[in-house]
Design a protein around this motif. Structure first.
Motif, PDB file in Angstrom:
ATOM      1  N   VAL A   1       0.139   4.335  -1.776  1.00  0.00           N
ATOM      2  CA  VAL A   1      -0.662   5.252  -2.250  1.00  0.00           C
ATOM      3  C   VAL A   1      -0.934   6.439  -1.335  1.00  0.00           C
ATOM      4  O   VAL A   1      -0.601   5.819   0.279  1.00  0.00           O
ATOM      5  CB  VAL A   1      -2.175   5.019  -2.987  1.00  0.00           C
TER       6      VAL A   1
ATOM      7  N   GLU B   1       4.135  12.416  -4.421  1.00  0.00           N
ATOM      8  CA  GLU B   1       2.781  11.881  -3.851  1.00  0.00           C
ATOM      9  C   GLU B   1       2.458  10.572  -5.228  1.00  0.00           C
ATOM     10  O   GLU B   1       2.984  10.817  -6.259  1.00  0.00           O
ATOM     11  CB  GLU B   1       1.837  12.931  -4.508  1.00  0.00           C
TER      12      GLU B   1
ATOM     13  N   ASP C   1       0.760  -0.927   0.209  1.00  0.00           N
ATOM     14  CA  ASP C   1      -0.003  -0.330   0.165  1.00  0.00           C
ATOM     15  C   ASP C   1       1.200   0.715  -0.050  1.00  0.00           C
ATOM     16  O   ASP C   1       1.118   1.740   0.818  1.00  0.00           O
ATOM     17  CB  ASP C   1      -1.125  -0.022   1.217  1.00  0.00           C
TER      18      ASP C   1
ATOM     19  N   TYR D   1       2.616   9.682 -10.008  1.00  0.00           N
ATOM     20  CA  TYR D   1       3.026  10.350  -9.315  1.00  0.00           C
ATOM     21  C   TYR D   1       3.370  11.309  -9.618  1.00  0.00           C
ATOM     22  O   TYR D   1       3.293  11.617 -10.710  1.00  0.00           O
ATOM     23  CB  TYR D   1       4.274   9.708  -9.032  1.00  0.00           C
TER      24      TYR D   1
ATOM     25  N   ARG E   1      -0.432   8.284  -6.295  1.00  0.00           N
ATOM     26  CA  ARG E   1      -1.990   8.371  -6.224  1.00  0.00           C
ATOM     27  C   ARG E   1      -2.183   7.165  -7.120  1.00  0.00           C
ATOM     28  O   ARG E   1      -1.748   5.920  -7.547  1.00  0.00           O
ATOM     29  CB  ARG E   1      -2.302   9.483  -7.393  1.00  0.00           C
ATOM     30  N   ALA E   2      -3.695   6.583  -6.343  1.00  0.00           N
ATOM     31  CA  ALA E   2      -3.983   5.186  -7.172  1.00  0.00           C
ATOM     32  C   ALA E   2      -4.289   5.003  -7.804  1.00  0.00           C
ATOM     33  O   ALA E   2      -4.234   3.930  -8.461  1.00  0.00           O
ATOM     34  CB  ALA E   2      -5.538   5.414  -6.043  1.00  0.00           C
ATOM     35  N   ASP E   3      -4.847   6.057  -9.142  1.00  0.00           N
ATOM     36  CA  ASP E   3      -4.480   5.758 -10.289  1.00  0.00           C
ATOM     37  C   ASP E   3      -3.252   5.647 -11.019  1.00  0.00           C
ATOM     38  O   ASP E   3      -2.979   5.542 -12.655  1.00  0.00           O
ATOM     39  CB  ASP E   3      -5.044   7.234 -11.529  1.00  0.00           C
ATOM     40  N   GLY E   4      -1.892   5.627 -10.561  1.00  0.00           N
ATOM     41  CA  GLY E   4      -1.227   4.648 -10.547  1.00  0.00           C
ATOM     42  C   GLY E   4       0.449   5.651 -11.451  1.00  0.00           C
ATOM     43  O   GLY E   4       1.579   6.025 -12.433  1.00  0.00           O
TER      44      GLY E   4
END
Length: 86
Positions: A12, A25, A10, A32, A27-30
């Protein structure tokens, strides 16, 4: 259990160096977004996670790697810690 069989770490959230100069950062969408000092979005791109290993490809095509060990992100020569939520 092999690395390929483990669930992805994990990762994210916001990761920062101890001095706060580099902020990455994930991000959850892959994607950065990495800031360096006052330079926002100094590096942007995508990342994938396999087990505890990260592969980065920035938007210019440059590649890098990272590994999460004991809750610490080791990204090339950087050591980043997860930023605590207030």
């Amino acid at each position: 259990m092999s690395t390929a069989d483990r669930p992805a770490a994990d990762v994210v959230g916001m990761w920062v160096t101890a001095d706060g100069h580099i902020r990455q950062e994930l991000r959850a969408d892959g994607r950065y977004d990495e800031a360096r000092g006052a330079r926002r979005s100094a590096y942007t791109g995508r990342y994938t996670v396999t087990g505890d290993h990260l592969d980065y490809v920035d938007d210019t095509g440059f590649t890098a790697t990272g590994d999460v060990r004991d809750g610490v992100l080791h990204h090339e020569h950087l050591v980043l810690h997860r930023e605590e939520q207030a």
